[in-house]
Design a protein around this motif. Sequence first.
Motif, mmCIF file in Angstrom:
data_model
loop_
_atom_site.group_PDB
_atom_site.id
_atom_site.type_symbol
_atom_site.label_atom_id
_atom_site.label_comp_id
_atom_site.label_asym_id
_atom_site.label_seq_id
_atom_site.Cartn_x
_atom_site.Cartn_y
_atom_site.Cartn_z
ATOM 1 N N LEU A 64 0.827 -1.206 0.000
ATOM 2 C CA LEU A 64 0.000 0.000 0.000
ATOM 3 C C LEU A 64 0.866 1.262 0.000
ATOM 4 O O LEU A 64 0.443 2.307 -0.516
ATOM 5 N N LYS A 65 2.073 1.177 0.551
ATOM 6 C CA LYS A 65 2.973 2.331 0.470
ATOM 7 C C LYS A 65 3.428 2.552 -0.973
ATOM 8 O O LYS A 65 3.616 3.693 -1.404
ATOM 9 N N ALA A 66 3.582 1.461 -1.718
ATOM 10 C CA ALA A 66 3.905 1.595 -3.141
ATOM 11 C C ALA A 66 2.732 2.209 -3.906
ATOM 12 O O ALA A 66 2.924 3.051 -4.801
ATOM 13 N N ILE A 67 1.511 1.819 -3.548
ATOM 14 C CA ILE A 67 0.321 2.411 -4.163
ATOM 15 C C ILE A 67 0.228 3.892 -3.808
ATOM 16 O O ILE A 67 -0.136 4.737 -4.635
ATOM 17 N N TYR A 68 0.560 4.219 -2.561
ATOM 18 C CA TYR A 68 0.600 5.626 -2.132
ATOM 19 C C TYR A 68 1.552 6.424 -3.024
ATOM 20 O O TYR A 68 1.226 7.528 -3.478
ATOM 21 N N LEU A 69 2.727 5.875 -3.277
ATOM 22 C CA LEU A 69 3.705 6.564 -4.130
ATOM 23 C C LEU A 69 3.144 6.781 -5.532
ATOM 24 O O LEU A 69 3.296 7.859 -6.111
ATOM 25 N N LYS A 70 2.524 5.747 -6.085
ATOM 26 C CA LYS A 70 1.932 5.868 -7.423
ATOM 27 C C LYS A 70 0.912 6.993 -7.454
ATOM 28 O O LYS A 70 0.922 7.843 -8.356
ATOM 29 N N SER A 71 0.040 7.005 -6.468
ATOM 30 C CA SER A 71 -1.019 8.018 -6.450
ATOM 31 C C SER A 71 -0.448 9.409 -6.223
ATOM 32 O O SER A 71 -0.928 10.381 -6.815
ATOM 33 N N TYR A 72 0.569 9.515 -5.381
ATOM 34 C CA TYR A 72 1.179 10.820 -5.097
ATOM 35 C C TYR A 72 1.754 11.442 -6.363
ATOM 36 O O TYR A 72 1.597 12.643 -6.614
ATOM 37 N N PHE A 73 2.411 10.636 -7.176
ATOM 38 C CA PHE A 73 2.992 11.165 -8.402
ATOM 39 C C PHE A 73 1.938 11.374 -9.482
ATOM 40 O O PHE A 73 1.923 12.402 -10.164
ATOM 41 N N LYS A 74 1.012 10.422 -9.644
ATOM 42 C CA LYS A 74 0.063 10.509 -10.746
ATOM 43 C C LYS A 74 -1.009 11.576 -10.543
ATOM 44 O O LYS A 74 -1.713 11.934 -11.479
ATOM 45 N N LYS A 75 -1.113 12.121 -9.337
ATOM 46 C CA LYS A 75 -2.059 13.218 -9.121
ATOM 47 C C LYS A 75 -1.435 14.572 -9.459
ATOM 48 O O LYS A 75 -2.094 15.602 -9.348
ATOM 49 N N SER A 76 -0.181 14.550 -9.911
ATOM 50 C CA SER A 76 0.544 15.793 -10.181
ATOM 51 C C SER A 76 0.954 15.893 -11.644
ATOM 52 O O SER A 76 1.094 14.894 -12.341
ATOM 53 N N GLU A 77 1.156 17.105 -12.090
ATOM 54 C CA GLU A 77 1.711 17.346 -13.415
ATOM 55 C C GLU A 77 2.644 18.541 -13.355
ATOM 56 O O GLU A 77 2.457 19.449 -12.544
ATOM 57 N N ILE A 78 3.682 18.515 -14.187
ATOM 58 C CA ILE A 78 4.648 19.613 -14.225
ATOM 59 C C ILE A 78 4.969 19.960 -15.673
ATOM 60 O O ILE A 78 4.691 19.186 -16.594
ATOM 61 N N VAL A 79 5.589 21.109 -15.860
ATOM 62 C CA VAL A 79 5.885 21.609 -17.204
ATOM 63 C C VAL A 79 7.037 20.814 -17.815
ATOM 64 O O VAL A 79 8.035 20.526 -17.154
ATOM 65 N N LEU A 80 6.883 20.485 -19.075
ATOM 66 C CA LEU A 80 7.941 19.801 -19.804
ATOM 67 C C LEU A 80 9.103 20.745 -20.083
ATOM 68 O O LEU A 80 8.932 21.958 -20.194
ATOM 69 N N LYS A 81 10.279 20.193 -20.222
ATOM 70 C CA LYS A 81 11.487 20.975 -20.469
ATOM 71 C C LYS A 81 11.361 21.757 -21.781
ATOM 72 O O LYS A 81 10.993 21.197 -22.823
ATOM 73 N N HIS A 82 11.652 23.062 -21.703
ATOM 74 C CA HIS A 82 11.648 23.962 -22.859
ATOM 75 C C HIS A 82 10.281 24.067 -23.538
ATOM 76 O O HIS A 82 10.175 24.412 -24.716
ATOM 77 N N GLN A 83 9.205 23.736 -22.811
ATOM 78 C CA GLN A 83 7.866 23.832 -23.367
ATOM 79 C C GLN A 83 6.933 24.463 -22.344
ATOM 80 O O GLN A 83 7.243 24.532 -21.167
ATOM 81 N N GLN A 84 5.792 24.897 -22.820
ATOM 82 C CA GLN A 84 4.812 25.527 -21.940
ATOM 83 C C GLN A 84 3.638 24.610 -21.623
ATOM 84 O O GLN A 84 2.651 25.045 -21.053
#
Length: 216
Positions: A64-84
């Motif tokens: 479940l800690k591994a599932i927590y990690l998956k959910s923590y990352f997949k609920k986020s998004e960030i800007v791609l390098k050199h793109q908007q």
Amino acid sequence: MKKLAVISADVIDSSKFEENAFLGTLQFLEEPSNNYLVNRGESILTSRGDSFQIMIQDVEKAFLKAIYLKSYFKKSEIVLKHQQIKRKLDLRISLAVGNAETIPDEIGKTLEEPFVLSGRALDQMKQKKQTFIITTTNAEYNKELDLSCSFLENILDGWTMAQAEVIYYLVQGFKQSEIAEKLNLTQPSVSNRIQLAHWGLIEKMDHRYKDIVSKL
């Protein structure tokens, strides 16, 4: 001998993001007061900003800690390098359970069995195009877990950010009403996202994982 679980993980397609994009993420994960992932006395190793390794002494909680990690990352998004434009984050996870003669103080400098198993499996995952794997010291259990993880990957890879956000709180033990309040949603909306994320199947796999590690 002490039974340990080790999670080795790296961010998928990390080269497409800015170099320092994950610093805040890893700082959050390293702070025990922020989440239930890392307990006092359990260390986290960051080899680069996009990869890390975690030792978990309570092996039954490791899935479940591994599932927590998956959910923590997949609920986020960030800007791609050199793109908007933004892109959803995702994580490649290798969870291994094995025996260690000692509990290492510095997990980056140990060759104890679970660390080797976890790291070796993570290295092989890119070639096999896997995103989630569980490895033990038992070959027969590994065959079963490999098949189960193939089905699990389809579930996790299909999560939307909204579904991952709900699972992030659910896996920590929050009630649906509490999640609804945190996310400013109705409880039926939360319940619907939980069903779409196939939480019931994830719970069944958690039960089987616990059964397996209890027999190792």
